[in-house]
Structures are given as structure tokens and as C-alpha cells.
Design an enzyme around this catalytic site. Structure first.
Site, PDB file in Angstrom:
ATOM      1  N   ASN A 182       0.878  -1.167   0.000  1.00 43.61           N
ATOM      2  CA  ASN A 182       0.000   0.000   0.000  1.00 43.61           C
ATOM      3  C   ASN A 182       0.915   1.217   0.000  1.00 43.61           C
ATOM      4  OD1 ASN A 182      -1.980   1.896   0.252  1.00 43.61           O
ATOM      5  ND2 ASN A 182      -2.587   1.325   2.328  1.00 43.61           N
TER       6      ASN A 182
ATOM      7  N   ARG B 113      -2.530  -2.174  -3.544  1.00 48.15           N
ATOM      8  CA  ARG B 113      -3.817  -1.531  -3.281  1.00 48.15           C
ATOM      9  C   ARG B 113      -3.897  -0.247  -4.120  1.00 48.15           C
ATOM     10  NH1 ARG B 113      -5.656   2.639   1.123  1.00 48.15           N
ATOM     11  NH2 ARG B 113      -7.875   2.507   0.756  1.00 48.15           N
TER      12      ARG B 113
ATOM     13  N   HIS C  69     -13.451   1.472  -0.137  1.00 52.15           N
ATOM     14  CA  HIS C  69     -13.455   0.361   0.828  1.00 52.15           C
ATOM     15  C   HIS C  69     -14.029  -0.917   0.194  1.00 52.15           C
ATOM     16  CE1 HIS C  69     -13.780   3.103   4.681  1.00 52.15           C
ATOM     17  NE2 HIS C  69     -12.515   2.946   4.308  1.00 52.15           N
TER      18      HIS C  69
ATOM     19  N   ARG D  67     -13.649  12.999   8.601  1.00 51.42           N
ATOM     20  CA  ARG D  67     -14.444  13.456   7.444  1.00 51.42           C
ATOM     21  C   ARG D  67     -15.893  13.704   7.847  1.00 51.42           C
ATOM     22  NH1 ARG D  67     -12.521   8.503   4.341  1.00 51.42           N
ATOM     23  NH2 ARG D  67     -10.385   9.035   3.783  1.00 51.42           N
TER      24      ARG D  67
ATOM     25  N   GLU E 138      -8.042  -6.661   4.746  1.00 51.88           N
ATOM     26  CA  GLU E 138      -7.866  -6.185   3.371  1.00 51.88           C
ATOM     27  C   GLU E 138      -6.596  -6.727   2.725  1.00 51.88           C
ATOM     28  OE1 GLU E 138      -9.070  -2.267   5.017  1.00 51.88           O
ATOM     29  OE2 GLU E 138      -9.603  -1.837   2.948  1.00 51.88           O
TER      30      GLU E 138
END
Ligand code: AMP
Length: 406
Positions: free
Chosen positions: A23, A104, A192, A251, A394
Site C-alpha cells: 500500500n 492496493r 473500501h 471526514r 484487506e
């Protein structure tokens, strides 16, 4: 990728096949060496502050953990250092059994509905989607480019948006002037997706039923909801970018876009300032000063009214989405909690389920209180809807998707 530490399991060398999952961020490179068959994280680490005066490097393998502070000029030096650490600390690259690298990638546009082997053409497509994810895609490409140069195995891109390419047009379309929307590729892409696909797939597997109307709540520092019917996503809360939807760590989630005009005209704020305000200074942090749910939960338990009020906003938004998605699905069989908060905050799960009692949801409070890394049902036998906790992974999902192509 979720930032939770994972158990590093030692496995006898030379006897397994692995995928290196990368990632890559603008100034960081996180990685995990995964056994895609049993899900073991064999080694993991990260390089942070790439390009700054002193970078921070951590590599963990078995019982060993090495931490270094040293200058790392760019991603190429970062990956070279990581590969060196594999050889010095283990597992040695010659014995690590790496058959693929899984990368990713946040934004795959309307093009990628699944993982893709990274050819020059795929690389350029990822670059082409950079305007839709200006902070992420260029950063991923830094990692992809150096890894392709240094590691002679297939490289696979796994897109956060891919699972949501199945969204029906009515769920993916904003009611915006259609020419403007088409010109600027404005639609709902979701995010996601790797986690929602993995977790909804686990629910299917765990319950042995592929015909389920599911809602998955991925509640971490970033948070999103998805509605999944018979294994296919039919709606999700993140939109053009991960800003839309649930209340998150920093957020806003859903907010009237006219707030932007107002802050610009009346507040004199620039687009970049509003972007930072909405993405980095809002959500739980904006409401309480804290973006860590543990701290907010502790404050609320101690009677802090500000923290309690923030939790009320979080729960209210969650209830709204569950209600809306139940209507979209035409009913509901399972409600699943995942990610840092979803997996670890029984109080939040209880508050949400209590508000959903009118739908026939009954939480088993004892089961809800159990801590476990395993998928589990936490509703009572006679609950009209099964409530589950399914830990997301993930990195494993990326490794498995990479393996599916090689
Ligand atoms: P993630 O982005 O999935 O790593 O999740 C990070 C979020 O999970 C942060 O808000 C953490 O505070 C939260 N979290 C982790 N452990 C707990 C816990 N035991 N109780 C409440 N929240 C937690």
C-alpha cells in the site's frame, strides 16, 4: 488498509507460497507478506516520511521487530531498504516464496470491475484516473513503478472501487447535468470495496447462504456502508470520493454541498481550505477534538456531553443508512459490523441495534461483549435479522485477488 497490528506467525521457510501486499502512499510504503491460503501475515512493515530528512522504517518477522531511522530519498530507496530487511531479518527473499505482488489502488474509475495484472497499459489507466483520486493514485504509482522494477513477479492492482462497479445506474448516478457529469466523470464509485467484498463474502461463507440481503458497516477511521444482494453490491455510502456518507474520524460524511458555497462566499475560504476542513478537520475530530473512538467512548462514559452528542450524530447517521438500505434491498437478512470500531466497540453496536429493534433486531448482549478475531453472530436465535461481527482483512483479500489472476 486497516492500520490495526496483525499477528505475525512464523512459518517454516521454503514451504509456502506468498504474496507481498503493498500500500504505497505519497510519503509512505506499507507492506505485508501474506500466505493467501491460510491468511497468515508472515512479515509486515512500513517506511514513513519518505523524502523527508529522516525516514522511519519498521519490519517485523516472527518474534523479531527492527526499527530504523535513516534518510530515504524516494520510493525506490524505500523498497530497496525493505527488500534488504527481508534478507537481513527474514524471511530471506530467496525463501519467502513470493509469487506475486498485490498493490492496493484506491481509484479504478469505471474501467476496473476486478483486479488486473499490471501491464504498461494498466499502469497508464491508473495514472489516467489520478484526477479522481489526486492524493492516492499518483502515490500508488510510485510504489507500483519501483516494485515492478525491483521484483520480477506478476504485479496485480486491486481496486477499492471495483466491487462497486456492480451498482445499478440509479444508485451510481448523481442528479447532475448529464453532460457535465460525463465530461468530468462524476458518479458514485464507492471506496473500501475490497473490505466490503471480503466481509460480505465471509458472511455468505459463514452462514452457508449465497442468497442474502446484507448490509455491511465498515466502521474504522474511514467509515462506509454497503448494501449487498446475492453477493453483488447494490448501493454504498461513499461516492465520487470517500468523503460522502457516514460520519468518520476526520471526514464530514454527508453534508449539503451548499455548505461549500457558503464557506467560500461568506467565509472567504479557498477550495483547498474547504477540502482540508471537510476531509481532515471534521467528523469525530471536528465535533469533539478527538478522532479516536476509544477516547470519545471513554469521555462519553465519564459524562462528557460533547462526546455523547458526537456519538448521537454517528448513531443517527448509521440508523438512517440501515433504514435506507433495507428499503433499497427490499428487506434485510444480515447486518454486519467490521473494521476498528465495528469489531471492537460493543457499545456502539448495542446502541445501533437498540434503535433498530423495531425491525425485529435482537442483540444477544453476552455474545456482543465477546472479543474475538473470528466471524460470529451476535444476535439472539429469534432475531428477525442476523447481526454479525466479521473482522476485515484487506491485505488477505488483496493477496487472494492477486492469486486469482496468476
Ligand atoms: P481502522 O481504521 O479500521 O484501523 O479503525 C480505527 C478506529 O477504530 C479508531 O477510531 C479507533 O479508536 C477504533 N478502535 C479500535 N479499537 C477500539 C475499541 N476497543 N473501542 C472503540 N474503538 C476502537
Amino acid at each position: 488498509m486497516g492500520g490495526r497490528p496483525r499477528k505475525i506467525k512464523k512459518i517454516s521457510k521454503g514451504t509456502f507460497v506468498t504474496v507481498l501486499v503493498i500500500n504505497s502512499g505519497s510519503s509512505s510504503l506499507k507492506y505485508q507478506l501474506v500466505n493467501p491460503e491460510n491468511g497468515a501475515a508472515i512479515a509486515s512493515g512500513l517506511v514513513e516520511r519518505i523524502g523527508e530528512e529522516i525516514a522511519f522504517i519498521k519490519h517485523a518477522y516472527g518474534e523479531q521487530e527492527v526499527k530504523l531511522e535513516t534518510p530515504v530519498a524516494d520510493h525506490s530507496v524505500a523498497l530497496a531498504k525493505v527488500l534488504e530487511l527481508f534478507d537481513q531479518v527474514g524471511p530471506a527473499l530467496s525463501e519467502a516464496g513470493i509469487v506475486a505482488v498485490g498493490h492496493r489502488v484506491v481509484q479504478g474509475g469505471s474501467y476496473f470491475s476486478g483486479p488486473a495484472i499490471i501491464t504498461d497499459e494498466v499502469r497508464d489507466l491508473i495514472e489516467g484516473f489520478a484526477p479522481l483520486a489526486p492524493l492516492h493514485n499518483p502515490a500508488h504509482l510510485k510504489g507500483i513503478d519501483v516494485a515492478r522494477e525491483l521484483m520480477d513477479v506478476p504485479h496485480v492492482a486491486v481496486f477499492d472501487t471495483a466491487f462497486f462497479q456492480s451498482l445499478p445506474a440509479e444508485a451510481a448516478t448523481y442528479a447532475l447535468d448529464k453532460e457535465v457529469a460525463a465530461k468530468y466523470s462524476i458518479r458514485r464509485y464507492g471506496a473500501h470495496g475490497t473490505s466490503h467484498q471480503y466481509v460480505s463474502g465471509k458472511v455468505t461463507e459463514f452462514l452457508g447462504d449465497s442468497e442474502l440481503k446484507q448490509i455491511v458497516l465498515h466502521l474504522g477511521n474511514g467509515a462506509s456502508a454497503s448494501a449487498v444482494k446475492n453477493g453483488h453490491a447494490v448501493d454504498t455510502s461513499m461516492g465520487l470520493t470517500p468523503l460522502e456518507g457516514l460520519v468518520m474520524g476526520t471526514r464530514t460524511g454527508d453534508i449539503d454541498p451548499a455548505a461549500v458555497f457558503h464557506l467560500s462566499r461568506v467565509g472567504g475560504m479557498s477550495t483547498d481550505e474547504i477540502d482540508t476542513l471537510f476531509n481532515k478537520q471534521s467528523g469525530l475530530k471536528g465535533l469533539t477534538g478527538d478522532n479516536d473512538m476509544r477516547a470519545i467512548r471513554d469521555r462519553a462514559t465519564a459524562g462528557d456531553a460533547e462526546a455523547r452528542a458526537a456519538l448521537d450524530v454517528v448513531v443517527h447517521r448509521l440508523i438512517k443508512y440501515v433504514g435506507a438500505y433495507t428499503a433499497v434491498l427490499g428487506g434485510l437478512d444480515t447486518l454486519t459490523f467490521t473494521a476498528g470500531i465495528g469489531e471492537n466497540d460493543p457499545d456502539l453496536r448495542a446502541e445501533v441495534c437498540e434503535r433498530l429493534a423495531f425491525m425485529g433486531i435482537k442483540l444477544d448482549l453476552e455474545k456482543n461483549a465477546v472479543r474475538s478475531k473470528e466471524p460470529r453472530v451476535i444476535s439472539t436465535e429469534n432475531s428477525a435479522i442476523k447481526v454479525l461481527v466479521v473482522p476485515t482483512n484487506e491485505e488477505l483479500a488483496i493477496a487472494q485477488q492477486a492469486m486469482s489472476l496468476i
